[in-house]
Design a protein around this motif. Structure first.
Motif, mmCIF file in Angstrom:
data_model
loop_
_atom_site.group_PDB
_atom_site.id
_atom_site.type_symbol
_atom_site.label_atom_id
_atom_site.label_comp_id
_atom_site.label_asym_id
_atom_site.label_seq_id
_atom_site.Cartn_x
_atom_site.Cartn_y
_atom_site.Cartn_z
ATOM 1 N N PHE A 69 0.837 -1.204 0.000
ATOM 2 C CA PHE A 69 0.000 0.000 0.000
ATOM 3 C C PHE A 69 0.867 1.246 0.000
ATOM 4 O O PHE A 69 2.082 1.187 0.230
ATOM 5 N N ILE A 70 0.225 2.370 -0.266
ATOM 6 C CA ILE A 70 0.893 3.673 -0.273
ATOM 7 C C ILE A 70 0.315 4.529 0.841
ATOM 8 O O ILE A 70 -0.911 4.610 1.002
ATOM 9 N N LEU A 71 1.189 5.141 1.626
ATOM 10 C CA LEU A 71 0.783 6.098 2.649
ATOM 11 C C LEU A 71 1.053 7.498 2.111
ATOM 12 O O LEU A 71 2.145 7.775 1.612
ATOM 13 N N THR A 72 0.060 8.379 2.209
ATOM 14 C CA THR A 72 0.190 9.734 1.694
ATOM 15 C C THR A 72 -0.657 10.672 2.541
ATOM 16 O O THR A 72 -1.205 10.279 3.572
ATOM 17 N N ALA A 73 -0.765 11.927 2.111
ATOM 18 C CA ALA A 73 -1.597 12.905 2.811
ATOM 19 C C ALA A 73 -3.012 12.882 2.252
ATOM 20 O O ALA A 73 -3.210 12.795 1.033
ATOM 21 N N ALA A 74 -4.001 12.981 3.135
ATOM 22 C CA ALA A 74 -5.405 12.919 2.702
ATOM 23 C C ALA A 74 -5.758 14.045 1.744
ATOM 24 O O ALA A 74 -6.531 13.846 0.797
ATOM 25 N N HIS A 75 -5.182 15.227 1.949
ATOM 26 C CA HIS A 75 -5.585 16.347 1.093
ATOM 27 C C HIS A 75 -5.071 16.208 -0.339
ATOM 28 O O HIS A 75 -5.518 16.941 -1.229
ATOM 29 N N ASN A 76 -4.170 15.260 -0.595
ATOM 30 C CA ASN A 76 -3.743 15.013 -1.977
ATOM 31 C C ASN A 76 -4.863 14.438 -2.828
ATOM 32 O O ASN A 76 -4.792 14.465 -4.055
ATOM 33 N N LEU A 77 -5.903 13.907 -2.182
ATOM 34 C CA LEU A 77 -7.012 13.304 -2.917
ATOM 35 C C LEU A 77 -8.058 14.331 -3.345
ATOM 36 O O LEU A 77 -8.911 14.033 -4.186
ATOM 37 N N GLU A 78 -8.001 15.516 -2.774
ATOM 38 C CA GLU A 78 -9.046 16.518 -3.009
ATOM 39 C C GLU A 78 -9.098 16.948 -4.475
ATOM 40 O O GLU A 78 -8.089 17.308 -5.062
ATOM 41 N N GLY A 79 -10.291 16.892 -5.055
ATOM 42 C CA GLY A 79 -10.506 17.374 -6.419
ATOM 43 C C GLY A 79 -10.143 16.389 -7.509
ATOM 44 O O GLY A 79 -10.402 16.650 -8.689
ATOM 45 N N HIS A 95 -6.579 2.656 -5.297
ATOM 46 C CA HIS A 95 -7.844 2.611 -4.570
ATOM 47 C C HIS A 95 -7.646 3.239 -3.193
ATOM 48 O O HIS A 95 -6.697 2.889 -2.483
ATOM 49 N N ALA A 96 -8.533 4.134 -2.823
ATOM 50 C CA ALA A 96 -8.476 4.743 -1.492
ATOM 51 C C ALA A 96 -9.111 3.802 -0.478
ATOM 52 O O ALA A 96 -10.295 3.487 -0.565
ATOM 53 N N VAL A 97 -8.334 3.336 0.484
ATOM 54 C CA VAL A 97 -8.822 2.422 1.516
ATOM 55 C C VAL A 97 -9.242 3.206 2.753
ATOM 56 O O VAL A 97 -10.300 2.968 3.336
ATOM 57 N N ILE A 98 -8.393 4.124 3.182
ATOM 58 C CA ILE A 98 -8.679 4.977 4.332
ATOM 59 C C ILE A 98 -8.325 6.417 3.976
ATOM 60 O O ILE A 98 -7.245 6.682 3.429
ATOM 61 N N VAL A 99 -9.238 7.337 4.273
ATOM 62 C CA VAL A 99 -8.958 8.768 4.150
ATOM 63 C C VAL A 99 -9.296 9.399 5.495
ATOM 64 O O VAL A 99 -10.458 9.436 5.898
ATOM 65 N N ASP A 100 -8.276 9.856 6.204
ATOM 66 C CA ASP A 100 -8.428 10.403 7.552
ATOM 67 C C ASP A 100 -8.112 11.899 7.523
ATOM 68 O O ASP A 100 -6.947 12.298 7.633
ATOM 69 N N PRO A 101 -9.138 12.761 7.353
ATOM 70 C CA PRO A 101 -8.881 14.207 7.274
ATOM 71 C C PRO A 101 -8.376 14.806 8.584
ATOM 72 O O PRO A 101 -7.714 15.842 8.574
ATOM 73 N N THR A 102 -8.690 14.173 9.710
ATOM 74 C CA THR A 102 -8.231 14.692 11.002
ATOM 75 C C THR A 102 -6.715 14.641 11.111
ATOM 76 O O THR A 102 -6.067 15.613 11.540
ATOM 77 N N LEU A 103 -6.135 13.522 10.718
ATOM 78 C CA LEU A 103 -4.678 13.374 10.742
ATOM 79 C C LEU A 103 -4.051 13.640 9.382
ATOM 80 O O LEU A 103 -2.835 13.511 9.232
ATOM 81 N N LEU A 105 -4.135 11.903 6.654
ATOM 82 C CA LEU A 105 -3.477 10.686 6.202
ATOM 83 C C LEU A 105 -4.409 9.898 5.291
ATOM 84 O O LEU A 105 -5.626 9.915 5.475
ATOM 85 N N ALA A 106 -3.837 9.197 4.341
ATOM 86 C CA ALA A 106 -4.619 8.321 3.474
ATOM 87 C C ALA A 106 -3.803 7.071 3.158
ATOM 88 O O ALA A 106 -2.581 7.137 3.005
ATOM 89 N N ILE A 107 -4.499 5.945 3.080
ATOM 90 C CA ILE A 107 -3.895 4.681 2.675
ATOM 91 C C ILE A 107 -4.498 4.294 1.329
ATOM 92 O O ILE A 107 -5.717 4.197 1.186
ATOM 93 N N LEU A 108 -3.640 4.083 0.348
ATOM 94 C CA LEU A 108 -4.051 3.761 -1.013
ATOM 95 C C LEU A 108 -3.452 2.410 -1.411
ATOM 96 O O LEU A 108 -2.309 2.118 -1.068
ATOM 97 N N VAL A 109 -4.222 1.623 -2.158
ATOM 98 C CA VAL A 109 -3.731 0.328 -2.630
ATOM 99 C C VAL A 109 -3.672 0.349 -4.157
ATOM 100 O O VAL A 109 -4.682 0.625 -4.811
ATOM 101 N N PRO A 110 -2.513 0.074 -4.743
ATOM 102 C CA PRO A 110 -2.413 0.009 -6.214
ATOM 103 C C PRO A 110 -3.203 -1.174 -6.776
ATOM 104 O O PRO A 110 -3.364 -2.202 -6.117
ATOM 105 N N GLU A 111 -3.689 -1.015 -8.010
ATOM 106 C CA GLU A 111 -4.418 -2.105 -8.660
ATOM 107 C C GLU A 111 -3.538 -3.331 -8.866
ATOM 108 O O GLU A 111 -4.038 -4.449 -8.950
#
Length: 235
Positions: A69-79, A95-103, A105-111
Motif C-alpha cells: 500500500f501507499i501512505l500519503t496525505a489525505a488532502h492530496n485526494l481533493e478534487g 484505490h483509497a482504503v482509508i482517508v483520515d482528514p483529522t490526521l 493521512l490516506a492509505i491507497l492500494v495500487p491495482e
C-alpha cells in the motif's frame, strides 16, 4: 498571524531519477539512513475524468506481509477523479482504503504491485519524544524529480510536529523516517505567516508541518487492509 500552506500539488516531473538536497552545517552531522525514504518514494498523480493530470503529491510504498500500500496525505485526494502512480511507462491506478482528514493521512492500494518502486517494511516509531531527532524524507516538490531532504524535529505536539527542513507544493504526503528507517510522520503543510507591517503572508519553505500516524500501527493497518480486501471479494 500564522498559516500553513498545504504542500499540495502542481507541476510535472522532469530531470533524472532523483536529486539529492542536503542541509549540512557541520562536518560532524549525524548519519541518517536514507534508503527506506528513497526506495519507497512515489509521486501520486491526481487525474480528472478524462485522465488529464491535475497535479501531484508524494507518498511512500509499504508492505505488511502480503499487503502492499501507499501512505500519503489525505488532502492530496481533493478534487481528483482518479489517483495513479507511474510504474515504468504506464499508470497504475490507486484505490483509497482509508482517508483520515483529522490526521491528514490516506492509505491507497495500487491495482497491481509496483515493479519500479520497492515496498519497504512498515515500521512505526513508538517513541513519544522525538524533539531534536534527525529525520529524512524523499518526495517530488513542485516540478522537481525525486529529491531527498534531511531535517531536524524542531517542535512536537501530540499528533504532529514541526520539522526544520525544506518542502514545496508537491511534497505533501512524503513519509518522514528516522535514522533506523522507522516512520515518524507524513509531510502535511508548509508554514506561512505575516510579520511586522507587511500585510502579505510569507512562505517558510524550511519549516515543514508533519502529522504523526497515531492509531495506524502495524497491527491496525494490517486489519484495515484485510477488511478492505474481504469487502471487495464479497462484491
Amino acid at each position: 498571524m500564522l498559516w500553513f500552506l498545504l504542500s499540495c500539488i502542481i507541476g510535472v516531473e522532469s530531470g533524472e531519477d532523483y536529486s539529492s538536497i542536503s542541509f549540512e552545517q557541520t562536518k560532524s552531522a549525524h548519519y541518517v539512513n536514507h534508503m527506506n525514504a528513497l526506495k519507497s518514494s512515489v509521486r501520486v498523480d491526481g487525474l480528472d475524468e478524462e485522465g488529464e493530470l491535475l497535479g501531484h503529491g508524494s507518498g511512500n510504498y509499504f508492505k505488511i506481509g502480503q499487503h502492499k500500500f501507499i501512505l500519503t496525505a489525505a488532502h492530496n485526494l481533493e478534487g481528483a477523479h482518479k489517483l495513479a502512480v507511474i510504474d515504468g511507462s504506464f499508470y497504475v491506478y490507486l484505490h483509497a482504503v482509508i482517508v483520515d482528514p483529522t490526521l491528514d493521512l490516506a492509505i491507497l492500494v495500487p491495482e497491481k504491485d509496483l515493479k519500479d518502486t520497492k515496498a519497504v517494511k512498515y515500521l512505526l516509531l513508538e517513541e513519544k519524544n522525538i524533539l531534536g531527532e534527525e529525520v529524512i524524507y524523499a518526495g517530488y516538490p513542485a516540478d522537481s524529480s525525486k529529491s531527498i531532504f534531511r531535517g531536524t524535529v524542531s517542535s512536537e505536539m501530540f499528533s504532529s510536529f514541526m520539522m526544520q527542513s525544506f518542502a514545496l507544493p508537491g511534497s505533501s504526503g512524503s513519509v518522514v523516517f528516522d535514522n533506523k528507517g522507522q516512520i515518524v510522520g507524513v509531510v502535511s503543510a508548509i508554514k506561512m505567516g505575516t510579520y511586522g507591517m507587511n500585510p502579505f503572508p510569507q512562505l517558510h519553505e524550511n519549516l515543514v508541518f508533519c502529522m504523526k500516524p497515531r492509531g495506524y500501527d502495524r497491527a491496525a493497518v494490517r486489519g484495515i487492509l484485510e477488511r478492505w480486501k474481504m469487502s471487495r471479494s464479497e462484491h
